[in-house]
Design a protein around this motif. Structure first.
Motif, PDB file in Angstrom:
ATOM      1  N   TRP A  82       0.835  -1.208   0.000  1.00  0.00           N
ATOM      2  CA  TRP A  82       0.000   0.000   0.000  1.00  0.00           C
ATOM      3  C   TRP A  82       0.870   1.258   0.000  1.00  0.00           C
ATOM      4  O   TRP A  82       0.604   2.216  -0.731  1.00  0.00           O
ATOM      5  CB  TRP A  82      -0.924  -0.018   1.208  1.00  0.00           C
ATOM      6  N   PHE A  83       1.917   1.236   0.792  1.00  0.00           N
ATOM      7  CA  PHE A  83       2.792   2.408   0.860  1.00  0.00           C
ATOM      8  C   PHE A  83       3.699   2.508  -0.363  1.00  0.00           C
ATOM      9  O   PHE A  83       3.955   3.602  -0.871  1.00  0.00           O
ATOM     10  CB  PHE A  83       3.619   2.367   2.148  1.00  0.00           C
ATOM     11  N   LEU A  84       4.181   1.380  -0.858  1.00  0.00           N
ATOM     12  CA  LEU A  84       5.049   1.419  -2.036  1.00  0.00           C
ATOM     13  C   LEU A  84       4.296   1.881  -3.279  1.00  0.00           C
ATOM     14  O   LEU A  84       4.889   2.478  -4.187  1.00  0.00           O
ATOM     15  CB  LEU A  84       5.667   0.040  -2.279  1.00  0.00           C
ATOM     16  N   LEU A  85       3.001   1.608  -3.324  1.00  0.00           N
ATOM     17  CA  LEU A  85       2.216   2.019  -4.489  1.00  0.00           C
ATOM     18  C   LEU A  85       1.891   3.510  -4.478  1.00  0.00           C
ATOM     19  O   LEU A  85       1.248   4.008  -5.404  1.00  0.00           O
ATOM     20  CB  LEU A  85       0.927   1.187  -4.575  1.00  0.00           C
ATOM     21  N   LYS A  86       2.341   4.221  -3.454  1.00  0.00           N
ATOM     22  CA  LYS A  86       2.281   5.686  -3.503  1.00  0.00           C
ATOM     23  C   LYS A  86       3.201   6.217  -4.596  1.00  0.00           C
ATOM     24  O   LYS A  86       2.982   7.294  -5.143  1.00  0.00           O
ATOM     25  CB  LYS A  86       2.712   6.277  -2.158  1.00  0.00           C
ATOM     26  N   ARG A  87       4.232   5.450  -4.882  1.00  0.00           N
ATOM     27  CA  ARG A  87       5.202   5.865  -5.894  1.00  0.00           C
ATOM     28  C   ARG A  87       4.628   5.646  -7.297  1.00  0.00           C
ATOM     29  O   ARG A  87       3.830   4.746  -7.515  1.00  0.00           O
ATOM     30  CB  ARG A  87       6.495   5.065  -5.736  1.00  0.00           C
TER      31      ARG A  87
END
Length: 459
Positions: free
Chosen positions: A132-137
């Motif tokens: 979820w956090f990595l897909l902020k990129r």
């Protein structure tokens, strides 16, 4: 082109290259590395082949890379769910359809009693949060070169997965191929041919009883107690192996119904030919038919399909515990197998007609914990070598030993009625790691047949 033009063009080209490569790396981090890393970690110990899940993760990642973050994350969760189901189905020799059908029974088991399952759940949950956090990129790269590079990474990982698992592929994904020649312990031993009403018939299917492969310590232990003079005085002892496919319920179909298949086909038909299994056949010959299982009746709907194939009486964990069986824990917690032989013998002693008694054991289902009343913690008493080199196998054999000793005590007693007894494994034990799993033949299960010599009346 002027010198000034050249100095302007070069930085612009470099600027376009670096952000797109960063986007590609962001994409690869999620859809190549993160989507596969928990399964790659299993390479060191052994794991089912994962060609389709690896390719699926990469292709889905390419499709959704330009979509909103929430859509990408939902797609990632879907990929992980499929990967996990595919992994579990391969590990336990289930078809994916069979596994999905079995999910309705998840509430009946206790994965929290296994440190392995707890650790796996923590890892998967952590990966979902991390994604979820990595897909902020930004992952929406556009250069065709990077699409080709992504494909190379996908198929490179497939190749690595195949190379690492070389030599273990036959241990996973074992549905019966179309036209596979049928064989079973019931047929090969001649067990069913003895149904002449002159003796009881006892069929015992032993959970996760596999054929040792190049392991002398295990081979020496398997069925060793049945070589005693007390057993041979009353029974002709023979043994062999039989081909198996898939999991426990498929093993039951193999031995009880004489064909490859699985139980859910028994729930969908009233066709007499489909339901014409060994219990029904023996009932027609005048046998009482009884089934015992140390787990819950609703699990895999045994309480529904057992009577459909001819079992007139069924006893499950709750019934066995009422009769005095203790509780034994684990992921599949139920009645202690070591106390069932006494009840089996009681059933036959009070029988007023020839009886077919079936018993499906439970406690050796993997993983086998060291505590929880299984009497498997101090397995050095079983084999110092197995305890040192193969501790989980050793704990299984500790339970096998208890079952064998309890059964032999009953069937050699002077008041035990005449009965033929067939023991057979359902499938090889589906160990997680290559070290333990490779100690078993991936295609066959053992059987032992005790043919009564006719020294005592049938009851």
């Amino acid at each position: 082109m002027s010198y000034m033009d050249a100095t302007i063009d070069v930085p612009v080209t470099g600027h376009r290259f670096r952000p797109d490569f960063t986007k590609f790396m962001n994409w690869a981090l999620v859809w190549i590395l993160l989507a596969n890393i928990p399964f790659m970690a299993m390479w060191m110990v052994g794991a089912p082949p994962r060609t389709i899940p690896i390719v699926l993760a990469g292709l889905v990642g390419l499709i959704v890379k330009r979509m909103p973050r929430m859509v990408q994350w939902i797609a990632f969760v879907g990929v992980m769910v499929y990967s996990l189901l595919s992994f579990v189905s391969g590990l336990f020799s289930l078809t994916l359809d069979s596994l999905l059908y079995s999910l309705q029974f998840f509430a009946e088991i206790k994965p929290g009693d296994s440190i392995e399952y707890i650790a796996a759940a923590v890892v998967i949950f952590g990966i979902l949060i991390g994604s979820w956090f990595l897909l902020k990129r930004d992952t929406n790269f556009s250069r065709p070169l990077y699409i080709l590079l992504g494909g190379a990474l996908i198929f490179g990982l497939v190749g690595a997965d195949s190379a690492v698992g070389e030599g273990m592929r036959g241990h996973y994904f074992r549905p019966a191929p179309v036209g596979a020649t049928f064989e079973s312990a019931v047929n090969k031993s001649g067990f069913a041919d003895r149904a002449d009403g002159q003796r009881h018939l006892v069929l015992i299917m032993v959970e996760s009883l596999g054929v040792p492969k190049n392991n002398k310590a295990m081979s020496d232990k398997l069925f060793a107690y049945y070589n005693s003079s007390a057993v041979k005085e009353r029974y002709e002892v023979s043994q062999g192996t039989s081909l198996y496919y898939n999991s426990t319920t498929s093993g039951e179909m193999r031995e009880l119904c004489g064909r490859w298949g699985d139980y859910y086909e028994l729930l969908k038909t009233d066709d007499p030919k489909t339901l014409d299994c060994l219990p029904a056949q023996l009932a027609e010959k005048g046998y009482a038919t009884q089934a015992m299982h140390s787990f819950k009746g609703p699990f895999f709907k045994r309480e529904d399909w057992y009577p459909r194939i001819g079992f007139q009486k069924r006893e499950f964990a709750v019934d066995l515990e009422k009769r005095g069986a203790e509780w034994c824990g684990g992921v599949f917690a139920g009645a202690c197998d070591r106390q069932v032989p006494k009840m089996l013998a009681e059933n036959l002693k009070r029988a007023t007609q020839p009886t077919f008694q079936y018993w499906l054991t439970l406690n050796t289902h993997l993983p086998v914990p060291t505590e929880q009343n299984l009497n498997a913690g101090n397995c050095e008493k079983v084999s110092v070598e197995l305890a040192r080199d193969y501790p989980m196998i050793c704990r299984q054999f500790a339970i096998f030993d208890d079952i064998d000793k309890a059964l032999i005590r009953e069937i050699t007693a002077s008041d035990f009625p005449e009965a033929d007894i067939l023991l057979v494994g359902d499938h090889m034990p589906p160990f997680f790691d290559r070290h333990h799993r490779s100690q078993f033949d991936p295609e066959r299960v053992p059987w032992l047949y005790l043919k009564a010599k006719g020294s005592t009346p049938k009851g």
